[in-house]
Design an enzyme around this catalytic site. Structure first.
Site, PDB file in Angstrom:
ATOM      1  N   LEU A 242       0.846  -1.196   0.000  1.00  0.00           N
ATOM      2  CA  LEU A 242       0.000   0.000   0.000  1.00  0.00           C
ATOM      3  C   LEU A 242       0.881   1.246   0.000  1.00  0.00           C
ATOM      4  O   LEU A 242       1.083   1.903   1.034  1.00  0.00           O
ATOM      5  CB  LEU A 242      -0.950  -0.016   1.201  1.00  0.00           C
ATOM      6  CG  LEU A 242      -2.246  -0.795   0.968  1.00  0.00           C
ATOM      7  CD1 LEU A 242      -3.224  -0.583   2.122  1.00  0.00           C
ATOM      8  CD2 LEU A 242      -2.904  -0.430  -0.348  1.00  0.00           C
ATOM      9  N   HIS A 243       1.386   1.584  -1.189  1.00  0.00           N
ATOM     10  CA  HIS A 243       2.321   2.701  -1.330  1.00  0.00           C
ATOM     11  C   HIS A 243       1.717   4.023  -0.815  1.00  0.00           C
ATOM     12  O   HIS A 243       2.185   4.588   0.154  1.00  0.00           O
ATOM     13  CB  HIS A 243       2.701   2.900  -2.804  1.00  0.00           C
ATOM     14  CG  HIS A 243       3.244   1.697  -3.498  1.00  0.00           C
ATOM     15  ND1 HIS A 243       4.465   1.128  -3.206  1.00  0.00           N
ATOM     16  CD2 HIS A 243       2.723   0.952  -4.500  1.00  0.00           C
ATOM     17  CE1 HIS A 243       4.678   0.088  -3.999  1.00  0.00           C
ATOM     18  NE2 HIS A 243       3.644  -0.040  -4.789  1.00  0.00           N
ATOM     19  N   ASP A 244       0.708   4.517  -1.502  1.00  0.00           N
ATOM     20  CA  ASP A 244       0.251   5.896  -1.270  1.00  0.00           C
ATOM     21  C   ASP A 244      -0.391   6.132   0.094  1.00  0.00           C
ATOM     22  O   ASP A 244      -0.234   7.233   0.661  1.00  0.00           O
ATOM     23  CB  ASP A 244      -0.711   6.316  -2.389  1.00  0.00           C
ATOM     24  CG  ASP A 244       0.013   6.415  -3.732  1.00  0.00           C
ATOM     25  OD1 ASP A 244      -0.641   6.310  -4.777  1.00  0.00           O
ATOM     26  OD2 ASP A 244       1.256   6.583  -3.736  1.00  0.00           O
TER      27      ASP A 244
END
Ligand code: RIB
Ligand code: CA
Length: 313
Positions: A242-244
């Site tokens: 879950l980058h952002d």
């Protein structure tokens, strides 16, 4: 403490969507002044549409959404349908948006907002290529010193590249915009792949979203189910990174994260290493520190925050 005033600059993208949902679910911590779309994961006409789809999923249709730059400052656009699907939000089937797109260009919204709000009170949360931000800085240099902070997802050091062997996607798409941003003198916090690859949506974490049994919770579970294919295949990861959402979670609970204040330069000249974030993690140069580069997080704390907040929508 009053909520932080932010502009979310984004290229939704399933992980962008989760980051936006987290922000919209946290009014005690975050006041979203507007959402500005940029070309990145998918072309602009889809990212501006997807940003509105997410606002409607959250039931927050009063948040103004603006369309920004449809291509990088000096390069051809590179997109990532292979990761996010043709729509950019593959996974759940969500209705087309009814809420309007604002007429004003996103770059002008960013400039006007920074000039209107008290200096040092607006944070730019950047989830995609830095094209809108750098274009605003070039068009109106007076606004640069008025930015409170930039918190961005991008780059990598130990994790190196995800779109090429040496570059992370957001920086790779528009390295010139990243160079302008990192040389601007603004207080920058970077959430690179080094930390986002530790924020994996394992099956129990995906189940926790689905078990919320709300439209947002189920949509997040379906988005991350779709989005994990690329990273599972490439890295053998145990779920989607879950980058952002690390950006908006950092704003809400910085204590969940750790990193170093270091120098970060952007490679713009070489075709081989275009978009590489040359991060002086070990302090081997005398180049001045210009960014807080995050390397680790409390993943369980991160997901507990995400599930609690998204459960509110
Ligand atoms: O490399 C990951 C980043 O590129 C994320 O922001 C993802 O949404 C894409 O924009
Ligand atoms: Ca993104």
């Amino acid at each position: 403490m009053p909520p932080r005033k932010i502009i979310i600059d984004t290229d939704p993208g399933q992980d962008d969507a989760v980051a936006i949902l987290l922000a919209l679910a946290s009014p005690e911590d975050i006041e979203v002044l507007g959402i500005t779309a940029v070309a990145g994961n998918v072309p602009l006409e889809l990212t501006q549409k997807n940003a509105r789809v997410v606002c409607e999923l959250a039931g927050k249709t009063d948040v103004p959404v603006f369309a920004g730059c449809d291509r990088p400052m000096g390069r051809q656009l590179v997109t990532a349908e292979h990761v996010h699907g043709k729509t950019g939000l593959d996974g759940p089937s969500l209705p087309n948006p009814v809420m309007p797109l604002q007429d004003q260009h996103a770059v002008d919204f960013i400039i006007d907002t920074l000039r209107r709000e008290d200096s040092g009170t607006v944070t730019l949360c950047v989830l995609g290529p830095l094209t809108n931000i750098a274009t605003a800085f070039e068009k109106a240099p007076d606004v640069i010193e008025r930015v409170q902070q930039i918190i961005l997802m991008g780059g990598a050091y130990f994790e190196v590249g995800n779109i090429t062997p040496t570059a992370e996607f957001n920086i790779y798409v528009d390295p010139e915009a990243a160079e302008i941003t990192f040389k601007s003198g603004v207080d920058i916090v970077v959430l690179p792949l080094d930390v986002t690859h530790k924020a994996l949506v394992t099956q129990p974490r995906n189940d926790a979203f689905r078990d919320l049994d709300t439209p947002s919770g189920i949509a997040v579970a379906q988005m991350t189910d779709f989005f994990e294919r690329f990273d599972k295949e490439k890295y053998g990861s145990s779920g989607a990174p879950l980058h952002d959402p690390c950006v908006t979670a950092y704003l809400i609970a910085p204590e969940l994260f750790s990193g170093r204040h270091i120098n970060v330069e952007i490679e713009t000249q070489s075709d081989l290493t275009r978009g590489m974030t040359v991060a002086d993690w070990w302090g081997v140069t005398d180049r001045p520190a210009n960014a807080t580069f995050i390397g680790d997080l409390d993943a369980d704390g991160f997901f507990a925050l995400l599930v609690e907040r998204i459960g509110r929508l």
